[in-house]
Scaffold this motif. Structure first.
Motif, PDB file in Angstrom:
ATOM      1  N   ASN A  68       0.785  -1.234   0.000  1.00  0.00           N
ATOM      2  CA  ASN A  68       0.000   0.000   0.000  1.00  0.00           C
ATOM      3  C   ASN A  68       0.817   1.284   0.000  1.00  0.00           C
ATOM      4  O   ASN A  68       0.513   2.211  -0.719  1.00  0.00           O
ATOM      5  N   ARG A  69       1.830   1.386   0.812  1.00  0.00           N
ATOM      6  CA  ARG A  69       2.590   2.646   0.834  1.00  0.00           C
ATOM      7  C   ARG A  69       4.055   2.346   0.558  1.00  0.00           C
ATOM      8  O   ARG A  69       4.895   2.477   1.438  1.00  0.00           O
ATOM      9  N   GLU A 117       2.351  10.974  -8.406  1.00  0.00           N
ATOM     10  CA  GLU A 117       1.051  10.339  -8.190  1.00  0.00           C
ATOM     11  C   GLU A 117       0.066  11.352  -7.617  1.00  0.00           C
ATOM     12  O   GLU A 117       0.412  12.137  -6.737  1.00  0.00           O
ATOM     13  N   PHE A 118      -1.182  11.341  -8.130  1.00  0.00           N
ATOM     14  CA  PHE A 118      -2.211  12.249  -7.638  1.00  0.00           C
ATOM     15  C   PHE A 118      -3.452  11.458  -7.257  1.00  0.00           C
ATOM     16  O   PHE A 118      -3.707  10.379  -7.800  1.00  0.00           O
ATOM     17  N   ASP A 119      -4.224  12.060  -6.338  1.00  0.00           N
ATOM     18  CA  ASP A 119      -5.426  11.367  -5.875  1.00  0.00           C
ATOM     19  C   ASP A 119      -6.640  11.657  -6.739  1.00  0.00           C
ATOM     20  O   ASP A 119      -7.532  10.823  -6.859  1.00  0.00           O
ATOM     21  N   THR A 120      -6.701  12.856  -7.310  1.00  0.00           N
ATOM     22  CA  THR A 120      -7.907  13.214  -8.068  1.00  0.00           C
ATOM     23  C   THR A 120      -7.508  13.714  -9.455  1.00  0.00           C
ATOM     24  O   THR A 120      -6.402  14.228  -9.637  1.00  0.00           O
ATOM     25  N   GLU A 177      -6.588  17.548  -9.503  1.00  0.00           N
ATOM     26  CA  GLU A 177      -5.213  17.856  -9.083  1.00  0.00           C
ATOM     27  C   GLU A 177      -4.235  17.553 -10.209  1.00  0.00           C
ATOM     28  O   GLU A 177      -3.309  18.315 -10.473  1.00  0.00           O
ATOM     29  N   SER A 189      -4.328   7.607 -16.412  1.00  0.00           N
ATOM     30  CA  SER A 189      -5.552   7.763 -15.631  1.00  0.00           C
ATOM     31  C   SER A 189      -6.419   6.531 -15.836  1.00  0.00           C
ATOM     32  O   SER A 189      -6.362   5.895 -16.886  1.00  0.00           O
ATOM     33  N   ARG A 240       3.607   1.043  -7.548  1.00  0.00           N
ATOM     34  CA  ARG A 240       2.298   1.677  -7.349  1.00  0.00           C
ATOM     35  C   ARG A 240       1.650   2.100  -8.656  1.00  0.00           C
ATOM     36  O   ARG A 240       0.473   2.476  -8.679  1.00  0.00           O
ATOM     37  N   GLU A 254      -7.490   3.729  -9.300  1.00  0.00           N
ATOM     38  CA  GLU A 254      -7.992   4.918  -8.607  1.00  0.00           C
ATOM     39  C   GLU A 254      -6.978   6.051  -8.558  1.00  0.00           C
ATOM     40  O   GLU A 254      -7.273   7.094  -8.011  1.00  0.00           O
ATOM     41  N   LYS A 255      -5.778   5.874  -9.086  1.00  0.00           N
ATOM     42  CA  LYS A 255      -4.764   6.918  -8.945  1.00  0.00           C
ATOM     43  C   LYS A 255      -4.429   7.502 -10.319  1.00  0.00           C
ATOM     44  O   LYS A 255      -4.628   6.866 -11.345  1.00  0.00           O
ATOM     45  N   GLN A 315       0.925  13.174  -4.276  1.00  0.00           N
ATOM     46  CA  GLN A 315       1.020  12.256  -3.150  1.00  0.00           C
ATOM     47  C   GLN A 315       2.472  11.835  -2.955  1.00  0.00           C
ATOM     48  O   GLN A 315       2.949  11.728  -1.834  1.00  0.00           O
TER      49      GLN A 315
END
Lengths: 225, 408
Positions: free
Chosen positions: A35-36, A59-62, A65, A85, A183, A190-191, A218
């Motif tokens: 995960n991280r 890496e971005f969450d949305t 962004e 994406s 990752r 989702e990323k 991120q």
């Protein structure tokens, strides 16, 4: 040619780093997408990294962004960039300054070539190679030549569209360095990821990395070649 | 919130168009009427010209009904933004019927088969091709179209009134379910109407793709008309908040498809008749292969198909409302030429099947009558367009459709 050179260098890097990499992955757990996983999880010497990386990945969450960051990247003057994406994001074309594909023009050319092939084929067969009188009509009877010409137009245009799309996308591509970032697998879920490649003229490892950190991602990953 | 916004049509603007349309249409209709009443030798020509105008403008209204059914059937953002224009066009059916009355009462002046009791082919067609039965059928077509238009418009009006999201969704779903089977009947009725009103002008000739030629052609006419209307409204409130370049892009794609379908059907008809090479079938094309008729036919191939096809391939043009509207009006003009190509060369009463060349058959009324019919039709159309908000305000897909227009 470039592809082959790059590939050879990759093998070289793998030889150097293979020892440390396997140990690093081993200590962080066996899941490829743990995960991280921190940046530079592949524990190679920093100096080596700078020479053998393909680029930097943020890496971005949305999506919002990511598009904002992409705008800044374009404004900063980076050209060799890419975005990843889980779903199509039309804004990203403008944000990264991606030009429109030349595919439509190739398809048009394919269609025209198909049309000429169809007309040429029917003309050659019916007028030149094997002229037969059918129903008392002239050898060159355009109405009856239109259906095969039409079909060949569609066929050539469709083939150009499909194969042109595949080739312009750089496919088939069995290897791409971004998958070296574990990752990155989340790009299908989702990323959102932005990539600046090293072959960009403005690329400078330290500078670009701190610039990408300033975009509030991120995390920023080094992408191994 | 979208429900509280005002989506009424810009009344001042539309009323100005309305007055203009009625002025032109009214004056020119009176001119045609006077000519038809005072000069009996001109009556046939006046009614044939009126038929030309009626088939063209009535086709836009009936095509609007078809597109209304189609967009309920397929869904999509283009359907939501075009729906109120299509509804207004479908509610012009009463005036289309009124505009049809001269054709109905003048049937013996227009159609040669009403004067050929001894013609063996017409005798064989007698059970179908009699004046009474022709009139009954025409009324039946209008009743069937009227039922379709009435139900779809009533549900849409009920949706505007409701405050309940479930009811609104149910009404859209009802209209969609109704539209599936109705589409079959719509195309059948259009086929029969096109055969009765236009194909029987030449009572010896027949084509089995005739109905589809009109179903597709009238839909193309309506799409072009709707693009012109939407483009004219697109920079005024409320449509400037709704229409985006992507809506025009989508409708432009449909125009391109229908331009191709029109050419495809026409060529299919021609190829089969050309291959068969039977005298009773080729006569129709041989008439149109002479002199000026041939020039018009070639003009249609280049400007009703080749030119719009190549221009509409362009993505940027389809995304600019004004440019697409210019192209749409260009195609509309060619639609009228196409109708003239079908109606103009057909045999006239008392000519004993003799062919009529362009110079002797073209009349100033062929230009005036389409304006006369068009003015009256547009006057009614704009009146209907004013009656409801320009978008279906309670449609559950409205917000998505507006968003869609802003995209790429």
């Amino acid at each position: 040619m470039t592809f082959r050179i790059r590939k050879r260098r990759r093998i070289f890097v793998e030889l150097i780093c293979s020892q440390s990499r396997s140990s690093a992955v081993g200590t962080k757990g066996n899941s490829p997408v743990s995960n991280r996983l921190p940046a530079g999880a592949v524990d190679c010497e920093a100096k080596n990294m700078k020479e053998n990386i393909y680029g930097l990945l943020a890496e971005f969450d949305t999506p919002t962004e990511m598009v904002e960051a992409a705008n800044k990247i374009r404004e900063a003057g980076y050209k060799k960039t890419d975005a990843f994406s889980p779903f199509p994001l039309h804004e990203i074309d403008e944000a990264l300054g991606i030009k429109r594909s030349i595919l439509p023009f190739l398809v048009l050319a394919g269609g025209v070539i198909g049309l000429l092939t169809g007309l040429g084929l029917t003309y050659f067969v019916h007028v030149y190679d094997y002229p037969i009188i059918v129903g008392g009509r002239p050898f060159f009877s355009l109405p009856s030549f239109i259906p095969p010409s039409f079909e060949l137009t569609i066929l050539f245009a469709a083939f150009t569209a499909v194969f042109g799309m595949i080739l312009l996308n750089g496919l088939p591509q069995p290897y791409h360095p971004v998958f070296n970032v574990p990752r990155f697998a989340l790009a299908t879920r989702e990323k959102f990821f932005l990539l600046i490649e090293r072959r960009d003229e403005k690329f400078d490892y330290e500078e670009t990395k701190s610039f990408m950190q300033s975009l509030n991602p991120q995390e920023v990953f080094d992408v191994e070649e | 919130m979208i429900r509280n916004t005002n989506f009424d049509a810009p009344a001042e603007q539309i009323n100005r168009w309305r007055t203009l349309a009625l002025g032109i249409g009214g004056i020119l209709s009176i001119v045609i009427l006077i000519v038809a009443l005072l000069f009996p030798e001109q009556r046939e020509q006046a009614l044939r010209s009126w038929l030309l105008g009626f088939i063209f403008w009535g086709g836009i209204g009936i095509g609007g009904l078809g597109v209304l059914i189609l967009q309920y059937l397929t869904g999509g953002a283009w359907g939501i933004v075009i729906r109120r224009v299509a509804e207004a066009a479908s509610r012009t059916l009463p005036i289309i019927f009124v505009l049809f009355l001269p054709v109905m009462f003048g049937i013996t002046y227009i159609y040669e088969w009403t004067h050929l009791p001894n013609d063996p082919i017409v005798q064989l067609k007698q059970p179908y091709l009699s004046v009474q039965w022709w009139i009954i059928r025409a009324v039946l077509y209008f009743i069937l179209w009227g039922v379709m238009a009435y139900l779809l418009n009533r549900w849409s009006a009920a949706q505007d009134q409701t405050n309940d999201a479930d009811t609104a969704l149910k009404l859209t779903n009802d209209a969609s379910k109704f539209s599936g089977p109705t589409m079959v009947f719509y195309v059948l009725v259009v086929s029969f109407a096109a055969i009765d009103w236009v194909m029987t002008l030449d009572p010896h000739w027949y084509s089995t793709i005739w109905g589809l030629l009109f179903a597709a052609g009238w839909a193309l006419s309506f799409f072009c008309f709707a693009v012109a209307i939407l483009a004219a409204l697109s920079d005024k409130a409320p449509m400037n908040r709704i229409l985006g370049s992507r809506h025009f892009h989508d409708i432009g794609k449909l125009m391109l498809a229908l331009v191709m379908v029109w050419a495809y059907f026409n060529f299919s008809q021609f190829l089969i008749i050309w291959s068969g090479n039977l005298p009773e079938e080729t006569k129709w094309y041989l008439t149109r292969w002479e002199g000026t008729w041939k020039v018009i036919g070639i003009l249609l191939i280049f400007f009703h198909f080749a030119f719009p096809f190549l221009v509409l391939l362009n993505r940027d043009l389809k995304r600019k409302a004004k440019w697409l509207a210019i192209m749409a009006i260009f195609i509309l003009v060619l639609r009228l030429v196409d109708m003239y190509y079908l109606i103009g060369p057909s045999p006239r009463i008392g000519m004993n099947g003799q062919e009529v060349d362009f110079i002797n058959s073209f009349s100033w009324m062929d230009i005036v009558a389409p304006f006369a019919v068009g003015g009256i039709w547009l006057w009614w159309f704009f009146g209907e367009l004013l009656k409801r908000p320009l978008v279906p305000i309670n449609d559950p897909y409205l917000e998505g459709a507006i968003e869609h227009g802003k995209g790429h």
